[in-house]
Scaffold this motif. Sequence first.
Motif, PDB file in Angstrom:
ATOM      1  N   SER A 126     -20.555   6.924 -38.544  1.00  0.00           N
ATOM      2  CA  SER A 126     -20.850   5.716 -37.761  1.00  0.00           C
ATOM      3  C   SER A 126     -20.611   4.456 -38.578  1.00  0.00           C
ATOM      4  N   GLY A 127     -20.872   4.493 -39.881  1.00  0.00           N
ATOM      5  CA  GLY A 127     -20.583   3.358 -40.759  1.00  0.00           C
ATOM      6  C   GLY A 127     -20.997   2.023 -40.185  1.00  0.00           C
ATOM      7  N   LEU A 128     -20.084   1.095 -40.157  1.00  0.00           N
ATOM      8  CA  LEU A 128     -20.347  -0.254 -39.643  1.00  0.00           C
ATOM      9  C   LEU A 128     -19.855  -0.442 -38.208  1.00  0.00           C
ATOM     10  N   MET A 129     -19.644   0.668 -37.493  1.00  0.00           N
ATOM     11  CA  MET A 129     -19.167   0.574 -36.112  1.00  0.00           C
ATOM     12  C   MET A 129     -20.123  -0.243 -35.249  1.00  0.00           C
ATOM     13  N   PHE A 130     -19.547  -0.980 -34.340  1.00  0.00           N
ATOM     14  CA  PHE A 130     -20.235  -1.745 -33.303  1.00  0.00           C
ATOM     15  C   PHE A 130     -21.024  -2.946 -33.837  1.00  0.00           C
ATOM     16  N   ARG A 131     -20.953  -3.225 -35.112  1.00  0.00           N
ATOM     17  CA  ARG A 131     -21.634  -4.407 -35.662  1.00  0.00           C
ATOM     18  C   ARG A 131     -20.798  -5.635 -35.336  1.00  0.00           C
ATOM     19  N   GLU A 132     -21.461  -6.682 -34.926  1.00  0.00           N
ATOM     20  CA  GLU A 132     -20.741  -7.917 -34.597  1.00  0.00           C
ATOM     21  C   GLU A 132     -20.631  -8.859 -35.779  1.00  0.00           C
ATOM     22  N   GLN A 133     -21.446  -8.647 -36.809  1.00  0.00           N
ATOM     23  CA  GLN A 133     -21.381  -9.478 -38.009  1.00  0.00           C
ATOM     24  C   GLN A 133     -22.098  -8.763 -39.135  1.00  0.00           C
ATOM     25  N   MET A 134     -21.838  -9.225 -40.346  1.00  0.00           N
ATOM     26  CA  MET A 134     -22.527  -8.706 -41.523  1.00  0.00           C
ATOM     27  C   MET A 134     -22.765  -9.891 -42.444  1.00  0.00           C
ATOM     28  N   ASP A 135     -23.967  -9.983 -42.997  1.00  0.00           N
ATOM     29  CA  ASP A 135     -24.278 -11.076 -43.913  1.00  0.00           C
ATOM     30  C   ASP A 135     -23.260 -11.122 -45.044  1.00  0.00           C
ATOM     31  N   ASP A 136     -23.039 -12.320 -45.556  1.00  0.00           N
ATOM     32  CA  ASP A 136     -22.012 -12.558 -46.573  1.00  0.00           C
ATOM     33  C   ASP A 136     -22.231 -11.736 -47.845  1.00  0.00           C
ATOM     34  N   ASP A 137     -23.484 -11.487 -48.196  1.00  0.00           N
ATOM     35  CA  ASP A 137     -23.771 -10.757 -49.438  1.00  0.00           C
ATOM     36  C   ASP A 137     -24.188  -9.311 -49.172  1.00  0.00           C
ATOM     37  N   HIS A 138     -23.740  -8.762 -48.050  1.00  0.00           N
ATOM     38  CA  HIS A 138     -24.085  -7.382 -47.692  1.00  0.00           C
ATOM     39  C   HIS A 138     -22.838  -6.519 -47.636  1.00  0.00           C
ATOM     40  N   GLY A 139     -23.056  -5.211 -47.684  1.00  0.00           N
ATOM     41  CA  GLY A 139     -21.978  -4.250 -47.571  1.00  0.00           C
ATOM     42  C   GLY A 139     -22.543  -2.879 -47.276  1.00  0.00           C
ATOM     43  N   MET A 140     -21.658  -1.894 -47.212  1.00  0.00           N
ATOM     44  CA  MET A 140     -22.065  -0.510 -47.017  1.00  0.00           C
ATOM     45  C   MET A 140     -21.345   0.345 -48.045  1.00  0.00           C
ATOM     46  N   LEU A 141     -22.137   1.165 -48.751  1.00  0.00           N
ATOM     47  CA  LEU A 141     -21.602   2.069 -49.756  1.00  0.00           C
ATOM     48  C   LEU A 141     -21.616   3.485 -49.201  1.00  0.00           C
ATOM     49  N   PHE A 142     -20.441   4.086 -49.132  1.00  0.00           N
ATOM     50  CA  PHE A 142     -20.280   5.465 -48.659  1.00  0.00           C
ATOM     51  C   PHE A 142     -20.165   6.366 -49.883  1.00  0.00           C
ATOM     52  N   ARG A 143     -20.963   7.432 -49.912  1.00  0.00           N
ATOM     53  CA  ARG A 143     -20.839   8.426 -50.982  1.00  0.00           C
ATOM     54  C   ARG A 143     -20.396   9.749 -50.365  1.00  0.00           C
TER      55      ARG A 143
ATOM     56  N   LEU B  94     -26.695   2.434 -47.509  1.00  0.00           N
ATOM     57  CA  LEU B  94     -26.097   3.641 -48.073  1.00  0.00           C
ATOM     58  C   LEU B  94     -25.773   4.639 -46.972  1.00  0.00           C
ATOM     59  N   ALA B  95     -24.520   5.060 -46.915  1.00  0.00           N
ATOM     60  CA  ALA B  95     -24.070   6.118 -45.996  1.00  0.00           C
ATOM     61  C   ALA B  95     -23.820   7.353 -46.859  1.00  0.00           C
ATOM     62  N   LEU B  96     -24.829   8.216 -46.933  1.00  0.00           N
ATOM     63  CA  LEU B  96     -24.795   9.330 -47.881  1.00  0.00           C
ATOM     64  C   LEU B  96     -24.534  10.675 -47.240  1.00  0.00           C
ATOM     65  N   ASN B  97     -24.577  10.746 -45.905  1.00  0.00           N
ATOM     66  CA  ASN B  97     -24.327  12.029 -45.234  1.00  0.00           C
ATOM     67  C   ASN B  97     -23.250  11.840 -44.172  1.00  0.00           C
ATOM     68  N   GLY B  98     -22.788  12.940 -43.626  1.00  0.00           N
ATOM     69  CA  GLY B  98     -21.688  12.901 -42.665  1.00  0.00           C
ATOM     70  C   GLY B  98     -21.968  12.049 -41.444  1.00  0.00           C
ATOM     71  N   ARG B  99     -23.167  12.130 -40.914  1.00  0.00           N
ATOM     72  CA  ARG B  99     -23.507  11.354 -39.707  1.00  0.00           C
ATOM     73  C   ARG B  99     -23.448   9.855 -39.994  1.00  0.00           C
TER      74      ARG B  99
END
Length: 168
Positions: A67-84, A58-63
């Motif tokens: 940054s979100g998913l920056m600089f990640r080289e991979q993400m598991d198939d059943d994963h994600g990021m939710l921005f509010r 969960l990305a719930l604040n400005g910081r």
Amino acid sequence: MIFTRRHLVASAASALFLFIAAPLQAQDQQGEPSLLPVHEERLVIETSEGSFDYSVELALNGRDRASGLMFREQMDDDHGMLFRFEEPRQITMWMRNTLIPLDMIFIRGDGTVAGHHADAVPLSEAVIASPEPVLFVLELNAGKAEEMGLAEGDRVSHPIVAEAAGAQ
């Protein structure tokens, strides 16, 4: 102290090195992927093709959103990021410093899908805009939206989304 030409050149070279190296060092420190905790409850997307669930950070604040998913080289198939975001608004995103291709799903405050952007190009600074004011953006690995048959109006369920929908 008397400075010779050699001293001045050496001093200038040292100053130039520090001018160049300091930002690079800071960039390396900032370049580490910021891993946010994975929420204990899974996010569920209901489409005409079925029900699909994901573990989300969960990305719930400005910081965290910045940054979100920056600089990640991979993400598991059943994963994600939710921005509010604080309130429904036109959201613009980009892929600067993001190394993996992503699908961006734009979600209204009531949990319905407003639209999506498929296969965002890694490292691109092209602006990706929501089709209308939204409260959430879900980032998944590229190809997931098509795999699910995602369409406008599909429903996203998660406690954070339910909390927002209840407040409306």
